[in-house]
Design a protein around this motif. Sequence first.
Motif, short mmCIF file in Angstrom:
data_model
loop_
_atom_site.label_atom_id
_atom_site.label_comp_id
_atom_site.label_asym_id
_atom_site.label_seq_id
_atom_site.Cartn_x
_atom_site.Cartn_y
_atom_site.Cartn_z
N LEU A 1 5.29 13.17 8.54
CA LEU A 1 5.43 11.80 8.01
C LEU A 1 6.94 12.10 7.08
O LEU A 1 7.58 13.07 6.72
CB LEU A 1 4.26 12.81 6.26
N PRO A 2 7.26 11.06 6.42
CA PRO A 2 8.84 11.26 6.10
C PRO A 2 8.48 12.16 4.87
O PRO A 2 6.98 12.35 3.85
CB PRO A 2 8.40 9.44 5.39
N GLN A 3 9.64 12.33 4.00
CA GLN A 3 9.65 12.85 2.64
C GLN A 3 9.40 12.28 1.27
O GLN A 3 9.59 12.86 0.58
CB GLN A 3 10.91 13.66 3.47
N GLY A 4 9.57 11.04 2.07
CA GLY A 4 9.85 9.63 0.28
C GLY A 4 8.43 9.79 -0.22
O GLY A 4 7.91 10.58 -0.07
N LEU A 5 8.26 8.94 -1.25
CA LEU A 5 7.74 9.23 -2.11
C LEU A 5 6.53 7.80 -1.55
O LEU A 5 6.70 7.30 -1.16
CB LEU A 5 8.40 8.35 -3.32
N VAL A 6 5.77 8.37 -2.05
CA VAL A 6 4.68 6.68 -1.65
C VAL A 6 4.69 6.18 -3.05
O VAL A 6 4.73 6.19 -4.08
CB VAL A 6 3.01 7.58 -1.52
N PRO A 7 4.34 4.89 -2.06
CA PRO A 7 4.29 3.67 -2.88
C PRO A 7 3.94 3.02 -3.71
O PRO A 7 2.32 3.57 -3.51
CB PRO A 7 5.41 2.39 -2.04
N ARG A 8 3.28 2.61 -4.69
CA ARG A 8 2.43 2.88 -5.68
C ARG A 8 1.84 1.53 -5.25
O ARG A 8 2.15 0.02 -4.28
CB ARG A 8 2.41 2.14 -7.16
N SER A 9 0.36 1.54 -4.67
CA SER A 9 -0.06 -0.14 -3.72
C SER A 9 -1.83 -0.21 -4.78
O SER A 9 -2.73 0.56 -5.36
CB SER A 9 -0.47 0.65 -2.63
N ASP A 10 -2.47 -1.02 -4.54
CA ASP A 10 -3.55 -1.80 -5.23
C ASP A 10 -4.67 -1.12 -4.64
O ASP A 10 -5.49 -1.17 -4.36
CB ASP A 10 -3.77 -3.62 -5.41
N GLU A 11 -3.96 -1.00 -3.56
CA GLU A 11 -5.04 -0.30 -2.05
C GLU A 11 -5.58 0.97 -2.47
O GLU A 11 -6.85 1.31 -1.84
CB GLU A 11 -4.90 0.07 -0.18
N VAL A 12 -4.64 2.14 -3.48
CA VAL A 12 -5.07 3.30 -3.90
C VAL A 12 -5.40 3.45 -5.42
O VAL A 12 -4.19 3.01 -6.09
CB VAL A 12 -3.76 4.15 -3.17
N ALA A 13 -6.39 3.39 -6.18
CA ALA A 13 -6.65 3.65 -6.59
C ALA A 13 -6.49 5.69 -7.55
O ALA A 13 -7.70 5.58 -7.76
CB ALA A 13 -7.37 2.66 -7.78
N PHE A 14 -5.77 6.00 -7.90
CA PHE A 14 -5.64 7.10 -8.35
C PHE A 14 -6.41 8.04 -9.21
O PHE A 14 -6.38 6.96 -9.86
CB PHE A 14 -4.31 8.43 -8.08
#
Length: 296
Positions: free
Chosen positions: A228-241
Amino acid sequence: MADAWTIVPDLHADIDRARRLLDLGDPNVPQAFLGDFIDASQDASHPDDAAVLALVRRQVAQGAVAVMGNHELNAILYHRTGVDGVALRSHNEKNKAQHRSFVRRFGTATPEALDWTRWFLDLPLWLDLGGLRLVHACWSQPDIDLIAARRPDGRLAEEDLPEIAAEQSAFARAVNNLVTGPELPLPEGHGFHDAHGQERHRVRIAWWRSSARTWRDAALSVPRPEELPQGLVPRSDEVAFYPKDAPPVFMGHYKMQGAPRLEGPVTACLDYPESGCVYGWRGERRLHSDNLRVLD
């Protein structure tokens, strides 16, 4: 509503496992089932969809509760046709293999198969029991609110099914998210190989890890996280943490590996196929590992 529950994960047509899991609970406390009662794995030695379904329906009649899993939703669609006469869920080889034990027992679109899948429609997609939440794969409040605007009790209707099968509307995507969980596309040029060696470019996200920031922290079902890439997960409307201060929530679905454990102080996935566990909830706002009961 009861103030104590024994929470039971995916059973997948394994009646021996079902009975052993129920035996872990307090006999005076009702069960809360997390869905996926049907469809034995291909290596199951004695699948018995009928026995598991009869057990669960009997417990529900006696005060237990249950939510719908993706296998129940798939079965509902598999045994119904659209206005064009085509099955709402394809009868391709992959879907036949997944649904084999149910079809062997009940047939396809027979009166018995349709009777059971009508009962599946009585199962809500989520339950908020007052201090305790249940969902098969993902508690996403935006998706729950969207579905509840049409179906306040979380129960689907027959007229919803063609729309869900088409997977094109916001309503259909919300339903799918609750029973299968969120995925995100990886950045361009990145992928990983799943447990079967297939290269994938979308990854499951552990929506309950509210503090996860990187792909490697947030991803699920990745045998080699270093891909997997080492970067940050972008905030997305597809995932509500899931918020850390929300009520405890339990889910199944994810076929977790290793020894059963709590995912966090208010989140727990109980689907551990290689071991097996239930959770004895007694009203606590913060989950305790002592209440996680594991099969010997």
